[in-house]
Design an enzyme around this catalytic site. Structure first.
Site, mmCIF file in Angstrom:
data_model
loop_
_atom_site.group_PDB
_atom_site.id
_atom_site.type_symbol
_atom_site.label_atom_id
_atom_site.label_comp_id
_atom_site.label_asym_id
_atom_site.label_seq_id
_atom_site.Cartn_x
_atom_site.Cartn_y
_atom_site.Cartn_z
ATOM 1 N N HIS A 201 0.780 -1.071 -0.141
ATOM 2 C CA HIS A 201 -0.096 0.126 0.082
ATOM 3 C C HIS A 201 0.885 1.239 0.064
ATOM 4 C CE1 HIS A 201 -3.876 -2.157 1.074
ATOM 5 N NE2 HIS A 201 -3.083 -3.001 1.585
ATOM 6 N N ASN B 291 -10.089 -3.061 2.667
ATOM 7 C CA ASN B 291 -9.868 -2.928 1.056
ATOM 8 C C ASN B 291 -11.212 -2.835 0.276
ATOM 9 O OD1 ASN B 291 -7.104 -3.553 1.150
ATOM 10 N ND2 ASN B 291 -7.086 -5.600 1.086
ATOM 11 N N TYR C 180 1.147 -4.061 12.301
ATOM 12 C CA TYR C 180 0.843 -2.578 12.046
ATOM 13 C C TYR C 180 1.547 -1.530 12.821
ATOM 14 C CZ TYR C 180 -2.327 -3.604 8.455
ATOM 15 O OH TYR C 180 -2.943 -4.400 7.156
ATOM 16 N N HIS D 35 -4.111 1.168 12.021
ATOM 17 C CA HIS D 35 -3.853 0.049 12.774
ATOM 18 C C HIS D 35 -5.310 -0.627 13.022
ATOM 19 C CE1 HIS D 35 -2.645 -2.826 15.283
ATOM 20 N NE2 HIS D 35 -1.584 -2.463 16.067
HETATM 21 FE FE1 HDE Z 1 -2.335 -4.642 5.659
HETATM 22 N N1 HDE Z 1 -0.659 -4.045 5.940
HETATM 23 N N2 HDE Z 1 -1.886 -6.693 6.140
HETATM 24 N N3 HDE Z 1 -4.296 -5.444 4.774
HETATM 25 N N4 HDE Z 1 -2.989 -3.040 5.002
HETATM 26 C C1 HDE Z 1 -0.316 -2.473 5.886
HETATM 27 O O1 HDE Z 1 0.793 -1.245 7.308
HETATM 28 C C2 HDE Z 1 -0.579 -6.570 6.837
HETATM 29 C C3 HDE Z 1 -4.374 -6.809 4.960
HETATM 30 C C4 HDE Z 1 -4.505 -2.754 4.497
HETATM 31 O O2 HDE Z 1 -3.443 3.581 4.019
HETATM 32 C C5 HDE Z 1 1.164 -2.345 6.339
HETATM 33 O O3 HDE Z 1 1.179 0.781 7.652
HETATM 34 C C6 HDE Z 1 -0.555 -7.919 7.232
HETATM 35 C C7 HDE Z 1 -5.765 -7.201 4.707
HETATM 36 C C8 HDE Z 1 -4.512 -1.243 4.058
HETATM 37 O O4 HDE Z 1 -1.774 3.361 5.408
HETATM 38 C C9 HDE Z 1 1.591 -3.689 6.951
HETATM 39 C C10 HDE Z 1 -1.745 -8.810 6.802
HETATM 40 C C11 HDE Z 1 -6.318 -6.109 4.569
HETATM 41 C C12 HDE Z 1 -3.103 -0.866 4.416
HETATM 42 C C13 HDE Z 1 0.436 -4.587 6.749
HETATM 43 C C14 HDE Z 1 -2.520 -7.664 6.151
HETATM 44 C C15 HDE Z 1 -5.352 -4.998 4.626
HETATM 45 C C16 HDE Z 1 -2.401 -1.933 4.683
HETATM 46 C C17 HDE Z 1 2.116 -1.613 5.552
HETATM 47 C C18 HDE Z 1 -1.961 -10.232 6.853
HETATM 48 C C19 HDE Z 1 -7.683 -5.524 4.329
HETATM 49 C C20 HDE Z 1 -2.680 0.730 4.105
HETATM 50 C C21 HDE Z 1 2.402 -0.086 5.851
HETATM 51 C C22 HDE Z 1 -2.018 -10.697 8.080
HETATM 52 C C23 HDE Z 1 -8.675 -5.886 5.440
HETATM 53 C C24 HDE Z 1 -2.905 1.547 5.184
HETATM 54 C C25 HDE Z 1 1.486 -0.156 7.000
HETATM 55 C C26 HDE Z 1 -2.720 2.817 4.903
HETATM 56 C C27 HDE Z 1 -0.922 -1.644 5.262
HETATM 57 C C28 HDE Z 1 0.243 -5.602 7.246
HETATM 58 C C29 HDE Z 1 -3.419 -8.202 5.422
HETATM 59 C C30 HDE Z 1 -5.562 -3.519 4.426
HETATM 60 C C31 HDE Z 1 2.872 -4.171 6.667
HETATM 61 C C32 HDE Z 1 0.411 -8.914 8.185
HETATM 62 C C33 HDE Z 1 -6.593 -8.515 4.892
HETATM 63 C C34 HDE Z 1 -5.935 -0.653 3.614
HETATM 64 O O5 HDE Z 1 1.465 -3.405 8.434
#
Ligand code: HDE
Length: 694
Positions: A79, A152, A366, A343
């Site tokens: 993202h 998402n 997060y 988060h």
């Molecule tokens: Fe994320 N995800 N994600 N994700 N995600 C990040 O956090 C992560 C997942 C989502 O506009 C990171 O600040 C793991 C699902 C959005 O700043 C990180 C897993 C969904 C955004 C991270 C998931 C999301 C992130 C990268 C699986 C939809 C952007 C930078 C367990 C419900 C937020 C950050 C923004 C961002 C980890 C799966 C949505 C790395 C470990 C499912 C919208 O922390």
């Protein structure tokens, strides 16, 4: 779409007041160093003689350069490319029956929000229009603290357990040996992951559908994906899934258009959002919830903790509970969009978690990622992340500490300060985790109820119209066509043969693969019309952009009336011609040209219109770019209108001006009311798929 121009900028919230303390005006200011020292000269470094070496003593040069050297922070691992906007949320009616969350009780309360939309795979400078999932992260600044709904635009995910997330991400990121391709899953490692991790099958169906190429951030749904819990004042818990429904409906690009846009305007989505808010077309999203009683947990043929499953809306209806309006652009993209730290664990009383193993892992990830990205544990003090309710605890120090915490006590329990700050009992608003009973052996296992990878992929396929199915098949052809390893292509066909035999055959036919023998495709016959964009299309032309093609000698009587009709329908029109400046009509009136054929492209518009005027049309006919404009719009199934001689330009472009669907002609240049209505209705159709060659 409700528009209230008076609203612009007048929604002043506690968050706004808080941000105001940090806004810096530079108008009329003197130039200083970071120590506040006025600077007398900023063009030349301090040198020993005009042609001599620069001196170490030049503190101004060193400070300026050091700061510049450190201007970037690590981009998000996923993202990375995103764009935000401010607004507010209002609940429709008290939700006390389901949740005690305070921001969901009083319809008169406007809770400030900041939303960040994003793509997932590409790096920060990648194009907006690529085929990808979109992030839809909302920060609610509530009176009880910050609540983040980090969702998402697709309601499910690729994997079921967080431990697989690094593997998934490594597979879709550019391949490490040559860092290609950027912002695309169309390569070997991603499809190798899909072939070997069949839990992704359902998500792939969505990803290959038009959902992954949204026309606008304003025209896509949002989903919390996981199952959460609502807890009411009596302590009763219910399972809940969150939805955002865009008031303008869900609309997409066509794939060819998305490709072209990646080059023509890589900032298309952020520009679209920015301009809509500047023009007062405030994007609106209704918040919906699906609720399942705790007792209903095992009532379904899927596990409600499995994040690769939807709760079909026909089984569990979505209740719309409030609306979010985005009405203010950010002041500074780095300070706000880039430094926003979301988060899923930022919750308020009344909202709790489930044991979805993907959500559980996110609750760790997060904070961890912000520590490296934002440089320490005080990222919550960055203005965009600050809670509007007071923050008081015994945490101290750390990089970039902004607070000057007074007094010598920084521990709990204490007697020296009457044990302040002190915990607040649940009845008085303290957060208390839902006391779910948990029992079990420590195992690295997944429940059998997570094993069905294909039924809902089939449900999705069953729910698509023919056009949507065609787009899915074409997306598979493109993505797998870019896969070099033929075994991977074949393995993917084998996986999707478990979903639907015809789907597998259609994929195989385009990529030189075989349809496997002994197919045991899913026997699911159910469909969920709610997941089909086409079956739920909201027909509105509001906020759409029309390009008016005209040149000197145009007939003004064929521009003014249609402009009026556009205005009434909330459609924006811009004149495109061979040069910038003014063009002059046969009668000497003038129109300002917004774009030349060099600065604009057909893909930037939702529809085109060709004005009448002998001289004007003759010039346009000789201009290849003008003709290409029409061909592109036609190829992308868009509405094209023309008046009088303007229709001749369509014929030059090979378009059947009388008979092709979505082509609206005002031959006699009269009855503008009827013409305006049919043109606007045609734009509201969004695309004219009847032109699709099957
Ligand atoms: Fe994320 N995800 N994600 N994700 N995600 C990040 O956090 C992560 C997942 C989502 O506009 C990171 O600040 C793991 C699902 C959005 O700043 C990180 C897993 C969904 C955004 C991270 C998931 C999301 C992130 C990268 C699986 C939809 C952007 C930078 C367990 C419900 C937020 C950050 C923004 C961002 C980890 C799966 C949505 C790395 C470990 C499912 C919208 O922390």
């Amino acid at each position: 779409m409700q528009k209230d121009p008076n609203q612009k900028g007048t929604f002043s919230s506690k968050k706004d007041e808080q941000l105001e303390q940090f806004r810096v005006e530079h108008e009329g200011a003197k130039l200083t160093t970071n120590q506040g020292l006025p600077v007398s000269e900023d063009e030349h470094s301090l040198k020993a003689g005009e042609r001599g070496p620069t001196l170490m003593e030049d503190f101004h040069f060193r400070e300026k350069m050091t700061h510049f050297d450190h201007e970037r922070i690590p981009e998000r691992v996923v993202h990375a490319r995103g764009f935000g906007a401010h607004g507010y949320f209002q609940v429709y009616e008290p939700m006390a029956e389901y949740t005690k969350a305070k921001f969901l009780q009083d319809p008169s309360v406007k809770t400030p929000v900041f939303v960040r939309f994003s793509t997932v795979a590409g790096s920060r400078g990648s194009a907006d229009s690529v085929r990808d999932v979109r992030g839809f992260a909302t920060k609610f600044y509530t009176e009880e603290g910050v609540y983040d709904l980090v969702g998402n635009n697709i309601p499910i995910f690729f994997i079921q357990d967080a431990i697989k997330f690094p593997d998934l991400v490594h597979s879709f990121k550019p391949e490490p040996h040559n860092e290609m391709p950027q912002a695309s899953t169309a390569h070997d490692t991603f499809w190798d992951f899909v072939a070997n991790n069949t839990e992704s099958a359902h998500m792939i169906m969505w990803n290959m559908s038009d959902r992954a190429i949204p026309r606008s951030y304003r025209m896509m749904e949002g989903f919390g994906v996981h199952t959460f819990r609502f807890i009411n004042e009596q302590g009763k818990a219910r399972f809940v899934k969150f939805h955002w429904k865009p008031v303008l409906g869900v609309h997409s690009f066509v794939w060819d258009e998305a490709h072209e846009l990646a080059g023509r305007d890589p900032d298309f989505h952020r520009r679209d959002l920015w301009e809509a808010i500047e023009m007062g077309d405030y994007p609106e999203f209704e918040l919906g919830v699906q609720i399942i009683e705790e007792e209903g947990e095992f009532k379904f043929d899927f596990d409600i903790l499995d994040p690769t499953k939807i709760w079909p809306e026909e089984m569990v209806p979505v209740k719309l509970i409030g609306k979010m309006t985005l009405n203010r652009n950010q002041d500074n993209v780095f300070a706000e969009t880039e430094q926003a730290a979301f988060h899923p664990g930022h919750v308020v009383p009344g909202i709790d978690f489930s044991n979805d193993p993907l959500l559980q892992g996110r609750l760790f990830s997060y904070t961890d990622t912000q520590l490296i990205r934002l440089g320490g544990p005080n990222f919550h003090q960055i203005p965009i992340n600050r809670s509007v309710s007071p923050v008081r605890n015994h945490q101290r120090d750390g990089y970039h500490q902004m607070n000057i915490d007074k007094g010598k006590v920084s521990y709990h329990k204490n007697g020296l300060r009457g044990n302040h700050p002190h915990p607040v009992p649940e009845e008085q608003g303290g957060y208390a985790h839902y006391q779910e009973k948990v029992e079990g052996r420590k195992v690295r296992q997944r429940s059998d109820s997570f094993e069905d990878h294909y039924s809902q992929a089939k449900l999705f396929w069953n729910s698509m119209t023919d056009v949507e199915k065609q787009h899915i098949v074409e997306a598979f052809h493109f993505e797998l066509g870019k896969v070099q390893d033929k075994n991977i292509r074949q393995q993917v066909v084998n996986v999707f043969a478990n979903v639907d035999e015809l789907l597998a055959a259609r994929i195989a036919a385009g990529i030189g693969a075989e349809v496997p023998k002994d197919i045991k495709a899913s026997t699911v016959t159910l469909s969920s019309p709610a997941v089909s964009q086409e079956q739920n299309k909201i027909k509105s032309a509001a906020t759409r952009k029309v390009g008016i093609l005209a040149a000197d000698g145009y007939d003004d009587s064929t521009i003014e009336p249609i402009m009026q009709a556009f205005k009434q329908a909330g459609v924006h029109a811009e004149v495109i011609s061979g040069h910038l400046g003014m063009i002059t009509s046969v009668n000497g009136e003038q129109q300002e040209v917004k774009h030349s054929f060099l600065t604009a492209e057909s893909v930037l518009f939702d529809a085109l219109y060709v004005a009448c005027g002998e001289k004007s049309v003759e010039q346009l006919k000789k201009n290849n770019k003008a003709v290409e404009f029409l061909k592109d719009a036609f190829k992308h199934f868009k509405t094209i209108g023309a008046a009088g001689k303007g229709a001749e330009l369509l014929i030059t472009a090979g378009i059947q001006a009388g008979s092709d669907p979505g082509i609206v002609i005002n031959k006699d240049k009269s009855d503008w009311d009827t013409f305006g209505t049919s043109f606007i209705n045609a734009i509201a159709e969004h695309r004219h798929w009847e032109r699709q060659v099957q």
